[in-house]
Scaffold this motif. Sequence first.
Motif, PDB file in Angstrom:
ATOM      1  N   MET A 131      13.072 -34.612  -9.094  1.00  0.00           N
ATOM      2  CA  MET A 131      12.389 -35.235  -7.968  1.00  0.00           C
ATOM      3  C   MET A 131      13.201 -36.414  -7.442  1.00  0.00           C
ATOM      4  SD  MET A 131       8.285 -35.035  -8.771  1.00  0.00           S
ATOM      5  CE  MET A 131       8.356 -36.063 -10.253  1.00  0.00           C
ATOM      6  N   GLY A 132      13.792 -37.186  -8.340  1.00  0.00           N
ATOM      7  CA  GLY A 132      14.625 -38.301  -7.922  1.00  0.00           C
ATOM      8  C   GLY A 132      15.813 -37.831  -7.097  1.00  0.00           C
ATOM      9  N   MET A 133      16.418 -36.714  -7.493  1.00  0.00           N
ATOM     10  CA  MET A 133      17.547 -36.160  -6.741  1.00  0.00           C
ATOM     11  C   MET A 133      17.106 -35.691  -5.355  1.00  0.00           C
ATOM     12  SD  MET A 133      19.333 -34.139  -9.955  1.00  0.00           S
ATOM     13  CE  MET A 133      20.570 -33.292  -8.965  1.00  0.00           C
ATOM     14  N   LEU A 134      15.959 -35.005  -5.285  1.00  0.00           N
ATOM     15  CA  LEU A 134      15.430 -34.570  -3.989  1.00  0.00           C
ATOM     16  C   LEU A 134      15.149 -35.764  -3.098  1.00  0.00           C
ATOM     17  CD1 LEU A 134      14.141 -32.583  -1.959  1.00  0.00           C
ATOM     18  CD2 LEU A 134      12.018 -32.769  -3.285  1.00  0.00           C
ATOM     19  N   PHE A 135      14.460 -36.773  -3.628  1.00  0.00           N
ATOM     20  CA  PHE A 135      14.095 -37.939  -2.831  1.00  0.00           C
ATOM     21  C   PHE A 135      15.325 -38.725  -2.392  1.00  0.00           C
ATOM     22  CE2 PHE A 135       9.952 -38.094  -5.516  1.00  0.00           C
ATOM     23  CZ  PHE A 135       9.491 -36.957  -4.871  1.00  0.00           C
ATOM     24  N   ILE A 153      20.122 -29.220 -13.386  1.00  0.00           N
ATOM     25  CA  ILE A 153      19.259 -29.233 -12.200  1.00  0.00           C
ATOM     26  C   ILE A 153      20.007 -28.682 -10.993  1.00  0.00           C
ATOM     27  CG2 ILE A 153      18.055 -30.729 -10.564  1.00  0.00           C
ATOM     28  CD1 ILE A 153      17.428 -32.560 -12.982  1.00  0.00           C
ATOM     29  N   LEU A 154      21.245 -29.121 -10.806  1.00  0.00           N
ATOM     30  CA  LEU A 154      22.036 -28.631  -9.681  1.00  0.00           C
ATOM     31  C   LEU A 154      22.268 -27.130  -9.782  1.00  0.00           C
ATOM     32  CD1 LEU A 154      24.695 -31.467  -9.283  1.00  0.00           C
ATOM     33  CD2 LEU A 154      22.847 -30.897  -7.691  1.00  0.00           C
ATOM     34  N   ARG A 155      22.517 -26.646 -10.988  1.00  0.00           N
ATOM     35  CA  ARG A 155      22.746 -25.219 -11.179  1.00  0.00           C
ATOM     36  C   ARG A 155      21.517 -24.402 -10.775  1.00  0.00           C
ATOM     37  NH1 ARG A 155      21.475 -21.844 -15.174  1.00  0.00           N
ATOM     38  NH2 ARG A 155      20.850 -23.545 -16.602  1.00  0.00           N
ATOM     39  N   LYS A 156      20.332 -24.930 -11.065  1.00  0.00           N
ATOM     40  CA  LYS A 156      19.095 -24.203 -10.799  1.00  0.00           C
ATOM     41  C   LYS A 156      18.579 -24.385  -9.373  1.00  0.00           C
ATOM     42  CE  LYS A 156      17.251 -24.250 -15.537  1.00  0.00           C
ATOM     43  NZ  LYS A 156      16.118 -24.702 -16.389  1.00  0.00           N
ATOM     44  N   THR A 157      18.885 -25.515  -8.764  1.00  0.00           N
ATOM     45  CA  THR A 157      18.200 -25.856  -7.515  1.00  0.00           C
ATOM     46  C   THR A 157      19.119 -26.142  -6.337  1.00  0.00           C
ATOM     47  OG1 THR A 157      18.124 -28.248  -7.973  1.00  0.00           O
ATOM     48  CG2 THR A 157      16.327 -26.913  -8.861  1.00  0.00           C
ATOM     49  N   TRP A 158      20.427 -25.931  -6.456  1.00  0.00           N
ATOM     50  CA  TRP A 158      21.312 -26.352  -5.369  1.00  0.00           C
ATOM     51  C   TRP A 158      20.980 -25.696  -4.025  1.00  0.00           C
ATOM     52  CZ3 TRP A 158      24.259 -23.094  -2.531  1.00  0.00           C
ATOM     53  CH2 TRP A 158      24.623 -21.856  -3.081  1.00  0.00           C
ATOM     54  N   PRO A 159      20.547 -24.421  -3.957  1.00  0.00           N
ATOM     55  CA  PRO A 159      20.197 -23.887  -2.629  1.00  0.00           C
ATOM     56  C   PRO A 159      19.026 -24.646  -1.993  1.00  0.00           C
ATOM     57  CG  PRO A 159      20.504 -22.109  -4.208  1.00  0.00           C
ATOM     58  CD  PRO A 159      20.430 -23.379  -5.000  1.00  0.00           C
ATOM     59  N   GLY A 174      14.568 -20.730  -2.983  1.00  0.00           N
ATOM     60  CA  GLY A 174      14.941 -22.119  -2.775  1.00  0.00           C
ATOM     61  C   GLY A 174      15.243 -22.478  -1.327  1.00  0.00           C
ATOM     62  N   PRO A 175      16.049 -21.683  -0.605  1.00  0.00           N
ATOM     63  CA  PRO A 175      16.345 -22.030   0.794  1.00  0.00           C
ATOM     64  C   PRO A 175      15.107 -22.074   1.679  1.00  0.00           C
ATOM     65  CG  PRO A 175      17.973 -20.484  -0.041  1.00  0.00           C
ATOM     66  CD  PRO A 175      16.897 -20.575  -1.093  1.00  0.00           C
ATOM     67  N   LEU A 176      14.153 -21.164   1.467  1.00  0.00           N
ATOM     68  CA  LEU A 176      12.933 -21.168   2.282  1.00  0.00           C
ATOM     69  C   LEU A 176      12.145 -22.451   2.060  1.00  0.00           C
ATOM     70  CD1 LEU A 176      10.900 -19.811   4.150  1.00  0.00           C
ATOM     71  CD2 LEU A 176       9.929 -18.649   2.150  1.00  0.00           C
ATOM     72  N   PHE A 177      11.948 -22.819   0.788  1.00  0.00           N
ATOM     73  CA  PHE A 177      11.244 -24.065   0.490  1.00  0.00           C
ATOM     74  C   PHE A 177      12.043 -25.265   1.002  1.00  0.00           C
ATOM     75  CE2 PHE A 177       9.009 -21.338  -2.511  1.00  0.00           C
ATOM     76  CZ  PHE A 177       7.717 -21.846  -2.469  1.00  0.00           C
ATOM     77  N   GLY A 178      13.361 -25.195   0.870  1.00  0.00           N
ATOM     78  CA  GLY A 178      14.200 -26.306   1.296  1.00  0.00           C
ATOM     79  C   GLY A 178      14.143 -26.531   2.792  1.00  0.00           C
ATOM     80  N   ILE A 179      14.252 -25.467   3.564  1.00  0.00           N
ATOM     81  CA  ILE A 179      14.187 -25.594   5.027  1.00  0.00           C
ATOM     82  C   ILE A 179      12.845 -26.177   5.454  1.00  0.00           C
ATOM     83  CG2 ILE A 179      14.081 -24.266   7.170  1.00  0.00           C
ATOM     84  CD1 ILE A 179      16.159 -22.355   5.880  1.00  0.00           C
ATOM     85  N   THR A 180      11.770 -25.649   4.872  1.00  0.00           N
ATOM     86  CA  THR A 180      10.434 -26.153   5.208  1.00  0.00           C
ATOM     87  C   THR A 180      10.308 -27.635   4.865  1.00  0.00           C
ATOM     88  OG1 THR A 180       9.505 -23.965   4.753  1.00  0.00           O
ATOM     89  CG2 THR A 180       7.963 -25.809   4.870  1.00  0.00           C
ATOM     90  N   ASN A 181      10.753 -28.000   3.665  1.00  0.00           N
ATOM     91  CA  ASN A 181      10.644 -29.389   3.233  1.00  0.00           C
ATOM     92  C   ASN A 181      11.498 -30.300   4.118  1.00  0.00           C
ATOM     93  OD1 ASN A 181       9.307 -30.735   0.759  1.00  0.00           O
ATOM     94  ND2 ASN A 181      11.293 -31.775   0.886  1.00  0.00           N
TER      95      ASN A 181
END
Length: 248
Positions: A171-175, A70-76, A132-139
């Motif tokens: 989702m647990g990691m994001l939350f 998960i970290l490899r795919k979503t860290w940004p 990922g960064p665009l979605f991350g900043i918005t979120n």
Amino acid sequence: MQDPTLLAAAAATFFLAGTVKGVIGLGLPTITLGLMTLLLDLPSAMALLIVPSLATNLWQAAVGGHMREILRKTWPFLLTATVTIWIGAQALSRIDLSYLSALLGLLLITYAATGLAGFRFSMSARTAFRSGPLFGITNGILTGMTGSFMVPGVLYLQAMGMQRDMLVQAMGMLFMLSTAALALALGHGAHINPELGLASALGLIPAVLGMVLGRKIRGYLSEARFRQVFFAGVLTLGLYIVASTGFS
């Protein structure tokens, strides 16, 4: 939070939210914020969910065995969704809270509507990583402003096409990361006091009891049907919040 009626309402809210999370793996912050903003101002409701959300999502993030992938795919995405929360949290002391409550209601309506409609979009691994960064900043900014972690973060994770167990862990990691960052931002902005901190810590008990019950319910109830009820409830909450802030 010394009002017995308010404490009872908070305990019941955490139990209900924990039960939903036990069944479908999400919903604790959504339900807690949606219900408690009917009784408290938005920053207080956000502070109240810190301990139960952090503890239950730490559990969810640690279980599944997919953390490294998960970290490899979503860290940004995870990084930007975490570090930009403080930007959104500045709005809590600079913008009328009724507007932010209305924004929370709109986010709940958006999330519930996409769930009820069965809306899904997909992205290739390369597109997801680059966006990922665009979605991350918005979120992150929206989380800081409203306390809601769902839009567009969950939609982004769903679009990556992860199998169910990996998605629940992601989702647990994001939350978990979002809750920790939100706690720091609220503390820096003096939106958390000892009384709210104690009430939040006590809320962990009914939240965990609800999760245990929810896991048992999962074995007897159609998850698809439960999700429909959940989304319908979130939609109703969102509409009520928007209507109440509009009339106030």
